[in-house]
Design an enzyme around this catalytic site. Structure first.
Site, PDB file in Angstrom:
ATOM      1  N   ARG A  31       5.700  42.051   5.510  1.00 20.12           N
ATOM      2  CA  ARG A  31       6.869  41.460   4.839  1.00 20.12           C
ATOM      3  C   ARG A  31       6.978  41.859   3.377  1.00 20.12           C
ATOM      4  O   ARG A  31       8.059  41.836   2.790  1.00 20.12           O
ATOM      5  CB  ARG A  31       6.798  39.933   4.917  1.00 20.12           C
ATOM      6  CG  ARG A  31       6.787  39.361   6.323  1.00 20.12           C
ATOM      7  CD  ARG A  31       6.424  37.889   6.287  1.00 20.12           C
ATOM      8  NE  ARG A  31       5.064  37.700   5.752  1.00 20.12           N
ATOM      9  CZ  ARG A  31       4.558  36.519   5.420  1.00 20.12           C
ATOM     10  NH1 ARG A  31       5.306  35.420   5.535  1.00 20.12           N
ATOM     11  NH2 ARG A  31       3.328  36.421   4.959  1.00 20.12           N
ATOM     12  N   GLU A  36      -0.192  35.259  -7.483  1.00 20.38           N
ATOM     13  CA  GLU A  36      -0.024  34.334  -8.596  1.00 20.38           C
ATOM     14  C   GLU A  36       0.003  35.142  -9.880  1.00 20.38           C
ATOM     15  O   GLU A  36      -0.899  35.941 -10.127  1.00 20.38           O
ATOM     16  CB  GLU A  36      -1.179  33.334  -8.649  1.00 20.38           C
ATOM     17  CG  GLU A  36      -1.221  32.352  -7.498  1.00 20.38           C
ATOM     18  CD  GLU A  36      -2.377  31.370  -7.632  1.00 20.38           C
ATOM     19  OE1 GLU A  36      -3.140  31.462  -8.618  1.00 20.38           O
ATOM     20  OE2 GLU A  36      -2.527  30.519  -6.730  1.00 20.38           O
ATOM     21  N   GLN A  54       7.403  29.553 -23.564  1.00 19.92           N
ATOM     22  CA  GLN A  54       8.630  30.340 -23.445  1.00 19.92           C
ATOM     23  C   GLN A  54       8.361  31.569 -22.589  1.00 19.92           C
ATOM     24  O   GLN A  54       7.341  32.237 -22.755  1.00 19.92           O
ATOM     25  CB  GLN A  54       9.119  30.767 -24.835  1.00 19.92           C
ATOM     26  CG  GLN A  54      10.396  31.592 -24.849  1.00 19.92           C
ATOM     27  CD  GLN A  54      10.877  31.867 -26.271  1.00 19.92           C
ATOM     28  OE1 GLN A  54      10.893  30.982 -27.113  1.00 19.92           O
ATOM     29  NE2 GLN A  54      11.270  33.098 -26.526  1.00 19.92           N
ATOM     30  N   ASP A  55       9.281  31.856 -21.655  1.00 26.01           N
ATOM     31  CA  ASP A  55       9.222  33.063 -20.842  1.00 26.01           C
ATOM     32  C   ASP A  55      10.346  34.003 -21.269  1.00 26.01           C
ATOM     33  O   ASP A  55      11.492  33.577 -21.442  1.00 26.01           O
ATOM     34  CB  ASP A  55       9.388  32.742 -19.356  1.00 26.01           C
ATOM     35  CG  ASP A  55       8.144  32.116 -18.749  1.00 26.01           C
ATOM     36  OD1 ASP A  55       7.175  31.909 -19.478  1.00 26.01           O
ATOM     37  OD2 ASP A  55       8.160  31.835 -17.538  1.00 26.01           O
ATOM     38  N   ASN A  56      10.019  35.292 -21.421  1.00 25.30           N
ATOM     39  CA  ASN A  56      11.004  36.300 -21.811  1.00 25.30           C
ATOM     40  C   ASN A  56      11.019  37.443 -20.804  1.00 25.30           C
ATOM     41  O   ASN A  56      10.023  37.685 -20.113  1.00 25.30           O
ATOM     42  CB  ASN A  56      10.658  36.899 -23.191  1.00 25.30           C
ATOM     43  CG  ASN A  56      10.596  35.865 -24.283  1.00 25.30           C
ATOM     44  OD1 ASN A  56      11.275  34.853 -24.238  1.00 25.30           O
ATOM     45  ND2 ASN A  56       9.756  36.125 -25.278  1.00 25.30           N
ATOM     46  N   HIS A  69       5.728  44.916 -32.802  1.00 24.59           N
ATOM     47  CA  HIS A  69       6.257  43.635 -33.224  1.00 24.59           C
ATOM     48  C   HIS A  69       5.184  42.549 -33.316  1.00 24.59           C
ATOM     49  O   HIS A  69       4.203  42.573 -32.577  1.00 24.59           O
ATOM     50  CB  HIS A  69       7.315  43.153 -32.227  1.00 24.59           C
ATOM     51  CG  HIS A  69       8.458  44.091 -32.054  1.00 24.59           C
ATOM     52  ND1 HIS A  69       9.183  44.166 -30.893  1.00 24.59           N
ATOM     53  CD2 HIS A  69       9.011  45.008 -32.892  1.00 24.59           C
ATOM     54  CE1 HIS A  69      10.137  45.080 -31.013  1.00 24.59           C
ATOM     55  NE2 HIS A  69      10.049  45.604 -32.218  1.00 24.59           N
ATOM     56  N   LYS A  78       0.468  36.309 -25.860  1.00 19.73           N
ATOM     57  CA  LYS A  78       1.411  36.748 -24.829  1.00 19.73           C
ATOM     58  C   LYS A  78       0.659  37.175 -23.576  1.00 19.73           C
ATOM     59  O   LYS A  78      -0.416  37.790 -23.661  1.00 19.73           O
ATOM     60  CB  LYS A  78       2.241  37.944 -25.317  1.00 19.73           C
ATOM     61  CG  LYS A  78       3.111  37.670 -26.524  1.00 19.73           C
ATOM     62  CD  LYS A  78       3.822  38.947 -26.967  1.00 19.73           C
ATOM     63  CE  LYS A  78       4.690  38.704 -28.196  1.00 19.73           C
ATOM     64  NZ  LYS A  78       5.344  39.958 -28.658  1.00 19.73           N
ATOM     65  N   HIS A 125       2.450  44.330 -31.134  1.00 17.83           N
ATOM     66  CA  HIS A 125       2.596  44.813 -29.757  1.00 17.83           C
ATOM     67  C   HIS A 125       3.802  45.743 -29.637  1.00 17.83           C
ATOM     68  O   HIS A 125       4.835  45.549 -30.293  1.00 17.83           O
ATOM     69  CB  HIS A 125       2.780  43.632 -28.797  1.00 17.83           C
ATOM     70  CG  HIS A 125       3.155  44.031 -27.416  1.00 17.83           C
ATOM     71  ND1 HIS A 125       4.415  43.825 -26.887  1.00 17.83           N
ATOM     72  CD2 HIS A 125       2.444  44.673 -26.466  1.00 17.83           C
ATOM     73  CE1 HIS A 125       4.458  44.298 -25.660  1.00 17.83           C
ATOM     74  NE2 HIS A 125       3.271  44.814 -25.380  1.00 17.83           N
ATOM     75  N   TYR A 138       7.254  38.397 -20.206  1.00 16.31           N
ATOM     76  CA  TYR A 138       6.299  37.874 -21.176  1.00 16.31           C
ATOM     77  C   TYR A 138       6.241  36.352 -21.053  1.00 16.31           C
ATOM     78  O   TYR A 138       7.278  35.701 -20.994  1.00 16.31           O
ATOM     79  CB  TYR A 138       6.727  38.123 -22.621  1.00 16.31           C
ATOM     80  CG  TYR A 138       7.251  39.458 -23.010  1.00 16.31           C
ATOM     81  CD1 TYR A 138       6.539  40.248 -23.899  1.00 16.31           C
ATOM     82  CD2 TYR A 138       8.489  39.912 -22.561  1.00 16.31           C
ATOM     83  CE1 TYR A 138       7.034  41.464 -24.331  1.00 16.31           C
ATOM     84  CE2 TYR A 138       8.990  41.131 -22.971  1.00 16.31           C
ATOM     85  CZ  TYR A 138       8.267  41.907 -23.855  1.00 16.31           C
ATOM     86  OH  TYR A 138       8.763  43.110 -24.275  1.00 16.31           O
ATOM     87  N   LYS A 178      15.965  48.774 -36.318  1.00 13.50           N
ATOM     88  CA  LYS A 178      14.907  47.925 -36.879  1.00 13.50           C
ATOM     89  C   LYS A 178      13.542  48.558 -36.673  1.00 13.50           C
ATOM     90  O   LYS A 178      12.709  48.575 -37.596  1.00 13.50           O
ATOM     91  CB  LYS A 178      14.951  46.543 -36.225  1.00 13.50           C
ATOM     92  CG  LYS A 178      13.899  45.576 -36.727  1.00 13.50           C
ATOM     93  CD  LYS A 178      14.067  44.203 -36.115  1.00 13.50           C
ATOM     94  CE  LYS A 178      13.779  44.230 -34.621  1.00 13.50           C
ATOM     95  NZ  LYS A 178      13.846  42.856 -34.027  1.00 13.50           N
ATOM     96  N   ASP A 179      13.302  49.098 -35.474  1.00 18.42           N
ATOM     97  CA  ASP A 179      11.986  49.669 -35.181  1.00 18.42           C
ATOM     98  C   ASP A 179      11.750  51.000 -35.899  1.00 18.42           C
ATOM     99  O   ASP A 179      10.606  51.422 -36.038  1.00 18.42           O
ATOM    100  CB  ASP A 179      11.812  49.843 -33.671  1.00 18.42           C
ATOM    101  CG  ASP A 179      11.585  48.514 -32.968  1.00 18.42           C
ATOM    102  OD1 ASP A 179      11.338  47.511 -33.660  1.00 18.42           O
ATOM    103  OD2 ASP A 179      11.665  48.473 -31.726  1.00 18.42           O
TER     104      ASP A 179
END
Length: 201
Positions: A31, A36, A54-56, A69, A78, A125, A138, A178-179
């Protein structure tokens, strides 16, 4: 335990304290698969006592480089992985007093391997997308703080990250404005303390 926690080392074999490559146990059949991606009990047993708030998710095409960053006063640990695609991922130790201060760890995160990276507070990172596209997830231990954004120039000559070793067309990478304009790394700056709390200059 449903995970393997592997310590991470610099090229000269110094251990990055608190940085882990994590391999979840993957159950496959006709299947598909089940795994996890995080389990508080198992992570705590391995010494990772992260309280994620927080999840991104980011989605990027081939050749996109994001980074390097970090957040200052709201520094984040993270847990990240790619759900589709392959990236060259880099974590730079900015913890003042660390044996690996100013060194970086590199790893290929590949959705087919399901490998993950836990980055403690006090690291910068970034990543470069190697596949046609990649979706990166993340989990973060503090909320995003736009006023506290910080960064290190991706091609800083002191860090000398070997992005080109995995990207034949590195001259045509895709960067945000920015980077392109982050500060250079400075070995005399304090950045974070050993626990990943912002010190500043």
């Amino acid at each position: 335990m449903s995970f393997i926690f592997d310590k991470c080392f610099s090229e000269d074999c110094d251990e990055f304290k608190g940085l882990y490559q994590i391999l979840p146990e993957c159950h496959k059949d006709a299947r598909g698969y089940f795994l996890e991606s995080w389990n508080k009990r198992d992570f705590n047993a391995a010494g990772i006592n992260a309280d994620f708030v927080q999840d991104n998710k980011s989605s990027s095409v081939k050749g996109v480089l994001r980074g390097l960053h970090f957040q200052k006063n709201h520094s984040q640990s993270k847990l990240l992985w790619t759900d589709s695609g392959t990236i060259f991922d880099v974590a730079v130790d900015l913890r003042n007093g660390s044996e690996t201060f100013g060194k970086y760890f590199k790893i290929i995160l590949d959705s087919s391997k399901h490998n993950m990276l836990f980055i403690p507070k006090g690291f910068a990172h970034g990543f470069l997308v190697l596949s046609e596209a990649a979706d990166i997830y993340y989990k973060c231990t503090d909320f995003y703080d736009p006023k506290g954004e910080g960064g290190i120039l991706y091609n800083d000559p002191v860090l000398n990250i070997d992005w080109k070793s995995v990207c034949a067309d590195f001259d045509n990478i895709i960067l945000s404005e920015k980077d392109k304009n982050h500060d250079a790394f400075c070995a005399d700056k304090k950045y974070f303390d050993i626990n990943g709390n912002w010190i500043g200059d």
